[in-house]
Design a protein around this motif. Structure first.
Motif, PDB file in Angstrom:
ATOM      1  N   HIS A  71       0.166  -0.997  -0.232  1.00 56.50           N
ATOM      2  CA  HIS A  71      -0.135   0.073   0.133  1.00 56.50           C
ATOM      3  C   HIS A  71       0.866   1.202  -0.188  1.00 56.50           C
ATOM      4  N   GLN A  72       1.760   1.390   0.892  1.00 58.39           N
ATOM      5  CA  GLN A  72       2.870   2.253   0.710  1.00 58.39           C
ATOM      6  C   GLN A  72       3.002   2.481  -0.488  1.00 58.39           C
ATOM      7  N   ARG A  73       4.005   1.649  -1.211  1.00 58.77           N
ATOM      8  CA  ARG A  73       3.907   1.816  -2.497  1.00 58.77           C
ATOM      9  C   ARG A  73       3.477   2.327  -3.699  1.00 58.77           C
ATOM     10  N   GLN A  74       1.776   1.744  -3.690  1.00 55.36           N
ATOM     11  CA  GLN A  74       1.370   2.411  -4.175  1.00 55.36           C
ATOM     12  C   GLN A  74       1.195   3.991  -3.880  1.00 55.36           C
ATOM     13  N   VAL A  75       0.712   4.326  -2.740  1.00 58.40           N
ATOM     14  CA  VAL A  75       0.709   5.605  -2.911  1.00 58.40           C
ATOM     15  C   VAL A  75       1.970   6.562  -3.251  1.00 58.40           C
ATOM     16  N   LYS A  76       2.742   6.689  -2.899  1.00 60.61           N
ATOM     17  CA  LYS A  76       3.785   6.971  -3.967  1.00 60.61           C
ATOM     18  C   LYS A  76       4.276   7.408  -4.360  1.00 60.61           C
ATOM     19  N   LYS A  77       3.559   6.187  -5.000  1.00 60.52           N
ATOM     20  CA  LYS A  77       3.477   6.090  -7.006  1.00 60.52           C
ATOM     21  C   LYS A  77       2.186   6.684  -7.299  1.00 60.52           C
ATOM     22  N   ALA A  78       0.933   7.038  -6.585  1.00 64.45           N
ATOM     23  CA  ALA A  78      -0.002   7.563  -7.041  1.00 64.45           C
ATOM     24  C   ALA A  78       0.348   9.282  -6.600  1.00 64.45           C
ATOM     25  N   ARG A  79       1.235   9.225  -5.486  1.00 60.32           N
ATOM     26  CA  ARG A  79       1.499  10.620  -5.750  1.00 60.32           C
ATOM     27  C   ARG A  79       2.927  11.409  -6.648  1.00 60.32           C
ATOM     28  N   GLU A  80       3.078  10.959  -7.325  1.00 55.65           N
ATOM     29  CA  GLU A  80       4.146  10.900  -8.089  1.00 55.65           C
ATOM     30  C   GLU A  80       3.705  11.124  -9.549  1.00 55.65           C
ATOM     31  N   ARG A  81       2.547   9.918  -9.592  1.00 56.31           N
ATOM     32  CA  ARG A  81       1.264  10.895 -11.168  1.00 56.31           C
ATOM     33  C   ARG A  81       0.308  11.328 -10.648  1.00 56.31           C
ATOM     34  N   HIS A  84      -1.360  16.537  -7.341  1.00 55.29           N
ATOM     35  CA  HIS A  84      -3.034  16.982  -6.696  1.00 55.29           C
ATOM     36  C   HIS A  84      -4.060  15.994  -6.514  1.00 55.29           C
ATOM     37  N   GLY A  85      -3.798  14.808  -7.145  1.00 55.81           N
ATOM     38  CA  GLY A  85      -4.858  14.445  -6.997  1.00 55.81           C
ATOM     39  C   GLY A  85      -5.689  13.521  -8.520  1.00 55.81           C
ATOM     40  N   ILE A 102     -11.277  13.774  -0.719  1.00 58.76           N
ATOM     41  CA  ILE A 102      -9.696  14.439  -0.733  1.00 58.76           C
ATOM     42  C   ILE A 102      -9.701  12.951  -1.641  1.00 58.76           C
ATOM     43  N   PRO A 103      -9.257  13.309  -3.011  1.00 59.52           N
ATOM     44  CA  PRO A 103      -8.927  12.265  -4.268  1.00 59.52           C
ATOM     45  C   PRO A 103      -7.544  11.589  -3.594  1.00 59.52           C
ATOM     46  N   VAL A 104      -7.161  10.841  -3.257  1.00 59.88           N
ATOM     47  CA  VAL A 104      -5.806  10.019  -3.142  1.00 59.88           C
ATOM     48  C   VAL A 104      -6.261   8.508  -4.087  1.00 59.88           C
ATOM     49  N   LEU A 105      -5.069   8.222  -3.905  1.00 62.46           N
ATOM     50  CA  LEU A 105      -4.088   6.510  -4.601  1.00 62.46           C
ATOM     51  C   LEU A 105      -4.788   7.291  -6.454  1.00 62.46           C
ATOM     52  N   ASP A 106      -4.965   6.090  -7.119  1.00 63.44           N
ATOM     53  CA  ASP A 106      -5.293   6.075  -8.578  1.00 63.44           C
ATOM     54  C   ASP A 106      -6.891   6.477  -8.669  1.00 63.44           C
ATOM     55  N   ASN A 107      -7.816   6.029  -7.701  1.00 65.28           N
ATOM     56  CA  ASN A 107      -8.703   7.004  -8.060  1.00 65.28           C
ATOM     57  C   ASN A 107     -10.730   6.180  -5.666  1.00 65.28           C
ATOM     58  N   ASN A 108      -9.175   6.120  -5.354  1.00 67.70           N
ATOM     59  CA  ASN A 108      -9.486   5.998  -3.620  1.00 67.70           C
ATOM     60  C   ASN A 108     -10.508   8.146  -2.930  1.00 67.70           C
ATOM     61  N   TYR A 109     -11.101   7.707  -2.506  1.00 65.68           N
ATOM     62  CA  TYR A 109     -12.152   9.307  -2.208  1.00 65.68           C
ATOM     63  C   TYR A 109     -11.839   8.857  -0.965  1.00 65.68           C
ATOM     64  N   SER A 110     -11.397   9.536   0.010  1.00 66.70           N
ATOM     65  CA  SER A 110     -11.202  10.051   2.065  1.00 66.70           C
ATOM     66  C   SER A 110     -11.733  11.481   1.655  1.00 66.70           C
ATOM     67  N   PRO A 375      -8.156  11.340 -19.002  1.00 64.73           N
ATOM     68  CA  PRO A 375      -7.659  10.730 -17.997  1.00 64.73           C
ATOM     69  C   PRO A 375      -7.231   9.461 -17.609  1.00 64.73           C
ATOM     70  N   SER A 376      -6.533   8.580 -16.640  1.00 66.48           N
ATOM     71  CA  SER A 376      -5.914   7.223 -17.137  1.00 66.48           C
ATOM     72  C   SER A 376      -7.196   6.374 -16.585  1.00 66.48           C
ATOM     73  N   PRO A 377      -7.999   5.617 -17.423  1.00 66.07           N
ATOM     74  CA  PRO A 377      -8.997   4.747 -17.004  1.00 66.07           C
ATOM     75  C   PRO A 377      -8.810   4.007 -15.401  1.00 66.07           C
TER      76      PRO A 377
END
Length: 382
Positions: A71-81, A84-85, A102-110, A375-377
């Motif tokens: 999960h931490q790896r996915q978070v890091k990749k999403a922040r780079e990609r 701004h969400g 709050i848009p987070v990761l590739d497609n999650n919402y908080s 955007p990406s699918p």
């Protein structure tokens, strides 16, 4: 030919892609022409390997530290990609209350939910603590509660770090679900108060054994009820049945629908375009579905959020809330058996819907010129 298939498996391009099982099965297949029995055994092994590996991967993700590291790896990749969400969102403001997606990761919402009078707040499913903390600081609020719908890291991964930052913050969720950092276990219909905000826990098992949605009573602020659904319900979709049966999920979806048509739906993922596209394959003559798909397509090409929906809208196009509709049943080729209870039949319809959705692979064409760069699918529904 068999040798080529084996090379494909070993290199990640063929059957059994990227797995030792896939390579082993290819080895059997290469000699299968010598033995029909061996060929049948290889076919059975291939059929079993996929589900077994999937269940193993799920257990590693959901129940071990290895899952958290992933999960931490996915978070890091999403922040780079998506610095701004993944989506442009708009806060919803009522008199004395504010909901900040709050848009987070590739497609999650908080979701940061604020009592604007006292500046006290709760956050729903804080998977990326950095993004959530940024929203807290921008809004100038005190975080008092984390409302966690379920244990999966893409919904709970920020619990620990936020608790360290906000010492008085409590974590609410189901005791059945091994929610990280859980301090206040909740049962069905129990309430959580943050300032003038009141949330009610709604037990909605199916995706996980202890999945819990949260219902905000916005009546005192002049608004409709708000359902923070996690992975129970998406716009035009529902969550995978990782730890529950179709009967269990059907009861959970019915509980959500009973909240009323004006209830705002705040889902845990941005899956609208994929789910609406899937639904459109089943109901070809549904004007509400066609209109919503056109709207969602435009929103997503512009990287805009599709949240919130309403439960009234969802019942007009979400196939997982339409298991009672004859047109959908006929599209699936299902008929109620003689003496079969209505809810048992609806559960059978839901099972077939979920099976087809799990296998669905969306195709993404070029956008209309006036809509710009897409955007990406969105990812596969959970």
């Amino acid at each position: 030919m068999a040798g080529a298939r084996c090379r494909g498996a070993a290199e990640g391009t063929g059957p059994g892609t990227g797995t030792a099982v896939g390579v082993a099965v290819c080895g059997l297949g290469a000699a299968a022409w010598l033995s029909p029995a061996l060929r049948r055994f290889a076919a059975v092994l291939m059929a079993l390997a996929g589900p077994l590996l999937f269940r193993l991967g799920y257990r590693l993700y959901a129940r071990t530290r290895l899952g958290f590291l992933f999960h931490q790896r996915q978070v890091k990749k999403a922040r780079e990609r998506f610095p701004h969400g993944h989506s442009v969102t708009q806060p919803l403001v009522f008199r004395g209350m504010k909901i900040v997606p709050i848009p987070v990761l590739d497609n999650n919402y908080s979701y940061l939910v604020i009592d604007t009078g006292s500046r006290r707040a709760a956050v729903v499913d804080p998977s990326d603590p950095v993004a959530v903390q940024a929203a807290i600081e921008e809004e100038g609020v005190t975080l008092e509660a984390i409302l966690c719908t379920h244990k999966h890291w893409d919904h709970s991964g920020g619990n620990a770090e936020l608790r360290q930052r906000h010492g008085a913050c409590k974590v609410y969720g189901s005791a059945l679900d091994a929610v990280p950092e859980l301090t206040n276990p909740l049962g069905d219909k129990e309430k959580v108060t943050v300032g003038c905000l009141t949330f009610e826990a709604l037990a909605t098992p199916g995706h996980t054994v202890g999945h819990t949605a949260f219902v905000l009573d916005a009546g005192p602020f002049g608004g409709p009820p708000c359902l923070f659904s996690g992975d129970l319900l998406f716009l035009a979709g529902c969550g995978r049945l990782f730890e529950g049966s179709p009967e269990t999920m059907l009861a959970s979806l019915d509980a959500a629908v009973s909240l009323g048509e004006d209830t705002l739906l705040w889902p845990g993922h941005e899956y609208a375009l994929e789910c609406l596209s899937f639904a459109s394959l089943l109901e070809l003559d549904n004007p509400a579905l066609e209109q919503k798909l056109l709207w969602a397509t435009k929103q997503r090409w512009e990287k805009r959020s599709t949240c919130p929906s309403t439960l009234g809208e969802e019942q007009s196009y979400n196939p997982f809330l339409r298991t009672h509709r004859r047109e959908l049943q006929e599209a699936l080729g299902l008929r109620r058996g003689s003496g079969e209870p209505p809810d048992a039949f609806r559960a059978r319809v839901l099972k077939e819907l979920r099976r087809r959705k799990d296998l669905y692979k969306p195709t993404w064409g070029a956008p209309p010129r006036h809509l710009g760069t897409p955007p990406s699918p969105p990812g596969l529904c959970h």
